[in-house]
Design an enzyme around this catalytic site. Structure first.
Site, mmCIF file in Angstrom:
data_model
loop_
_atom_site.group_PDB
_atom_site.id
_atom_site.type_symbol
_atom_site.label_atom_id
_atom_site.label_comp_id
_atom_site.label_asym_id
_atom_site.label_seq_id
_atom_site.Cartn_x
_atom_site.Cartn_y
_atom_site.Cartn_z
ATOM 1 C CB ILE A 1 6.053 16.174 5.570
ATOM 2 C CG1 ILE A 1 6.651 15.919 3.915
ATOM 3 C CG2 ILE A 1 3.566 16.159 5.198
ATOM 4 C CD1 ILE A 1 6.759 14.361 3.143
ATOM 5 C CG ASP B 1 8.286 12.862 15.648
ATOM 6 O OD1 ASP B 1 9.115 11.193 16.545
ATOM 7 O OD2 ASP B 1 8.222 12.948 14.248
ATOM 8 N NE ARG C 1 5.082 3.534 2.371
ATOM 9 C CZ ARG C 1 5.454 4.621 2.045
ATOM 10 N NH1 ARG C 1 4.434 6.164 1.767
ATOM 11 N NH2 ARG C 1 6.624 5.524 1.297
ATOM 12 C CD GLU D 1 -1.039 3.384 -2.973
ATOM 13 O OE1 GLU D 1 0.196 3.132 -3.990
ATOM 14 O OE2 GLU D 1 -0.604 4.059 -1.863
ATOM 15 C CG HIS E 1 1.572 7.207 -2.707
ATOM 16 N ND1 HIS E 1 1.543 5.886 -2.580
ATOM 17 C CD2 HIS E 1 2.020 7.816 -2.754
ATOM 18 C CE1 HIS E 1 2.512 5.540 -1.760
ATOM 19 N NE2 HIS E 1 2.456 7.326 -2.170
#
Length: 296
Positions: free
Chosen positions: A154, A173, A224, A253, A270
């Protein structure tokens, strides 16, 4: 053989995934709550189940110890931080996920959110609905330096889309030094936009880090909620330190938190992966993974 579903909307847009299971004589039991299940609910739901098509419900040692028939978990999606993989291994439970399915949908929605913020679409829409005719000055993507945190499927696709519109891309990363072009600290200080695509659930962007970002930074989070400090985001949005925030993966959530009080926060439930192509692809891949691991 009995397969239960944790994901809230499995099969809603594609009957083929349901038929693929039932045609093999499998008893399929969907999520009765149509939402993320609690630990107690998923434990009860899993009684007598051989396989699970998992969403984001907690799957840990305590759950596995109470579900002795469970042989395989197929996560519909990428993130695996809700699954204790070591505990699953101890109980002889095979675990899989669908790492490629969400790539385009999440990258597209990240770009959509950034364009929305840069061009003040949500705020301008509210102005007009409230009888206010106000032209807001925005930013073109080509003006921006974007830090991409997490350079998996992604993150790479998001960087590709942004670069095609002229953005300057920085990459950090933790697990891919070759792909990284900067340290996290340096990238956060240089970026006009920070977009989070990292794995895990532990906080990586602290209140102190936010205080050292550029004034007027834009932060995007499709990964997240817990990866970034919620209170610091709230304070940054209120002070103007953060010009805009979009979050699709939130701290709790359904979300009832403090960012609901910020007009410059775009909060979505989400739903990055909720395109028909993406859901159908992930669900079919998860079914194939589950059938393989169950030996059906």
């Amino acid at each position: 053989m009995r397969v239960v579903v944790g994901a809230s909307s499995f099969g809603d847009s594609c009957e083929e995934v349901v038929n693929k299971l039932t045609s093999k004589g499998i008893e399929l039991v969907k999520n009765p709550y149509k939402r993320k299940m609690t630990q107690e609910e998923i434990t009860e739901h899993l009684q007598g189940a051989d396989g699970l098509l998992a969403g984001l419900e907690p799957l840990n040692e305590e759950v596995f110890s109470k579900c002795p028939n469970l042989k395989a978990i197929a996560r519909i999606g990428i993130g695996m931080d809700n699954v204790d993989k070591e505990a699953a291994r101890r109980h002889g439970i095979k675990v899989s996920n669908t790492p490629e399915g969400p790539t385009n949908a999440v990258a597209e929605m990240t770009l959509t959110a950034l364009l929305n913020i840069c061009h003040n679409v949500t705020l301008a829409n509210a102005d007009v609905h409230n009888g206010v005719w106000k032209k807001r000055l925005g930013h073109s993507i080509a003006e921006l330096t974007v830090l991409v945190i997490g350079y998996g499927h992604i993150g790479r696709k998001t960087a590709e889309l942004l670069k095609s519109l002229g953005a300057s891309i920085l990459v950090y990363d933790k697990y891919n030094e070759e792909a990284s072009t900067c340290s996290l600290e340096d990238g956060l200080k240089k970026a006009d936009v920070v977009t989070i695509h990292a794995s895990g659930k532990d906080e990586i962007i602290t209140a102190k880090m936010i205080s050292e970002m550029k004034d007027g930074v834009i932060i995007l989070n499709s990964a997240r909620g817990g990866l970034i400090n919620e209170q610091a985001v709230y304070e940054g949005l209120k002070s103007g330190k953060i010009a805009g925030f979009w979050g699709d993966a939130l701290w709790k959530e359904p979300y009832e938190g403090i960012l609901k009080d910020c007009d410059n926060a775009i909060l979505t439930p989400h739903m990055c992966t909720y395109t028909k192509m993406c859901r159908d692809s992930m669900e079919m891949q998860a079914v194939d993974n589950l059938l393989r691991d169950l030996g059906v």
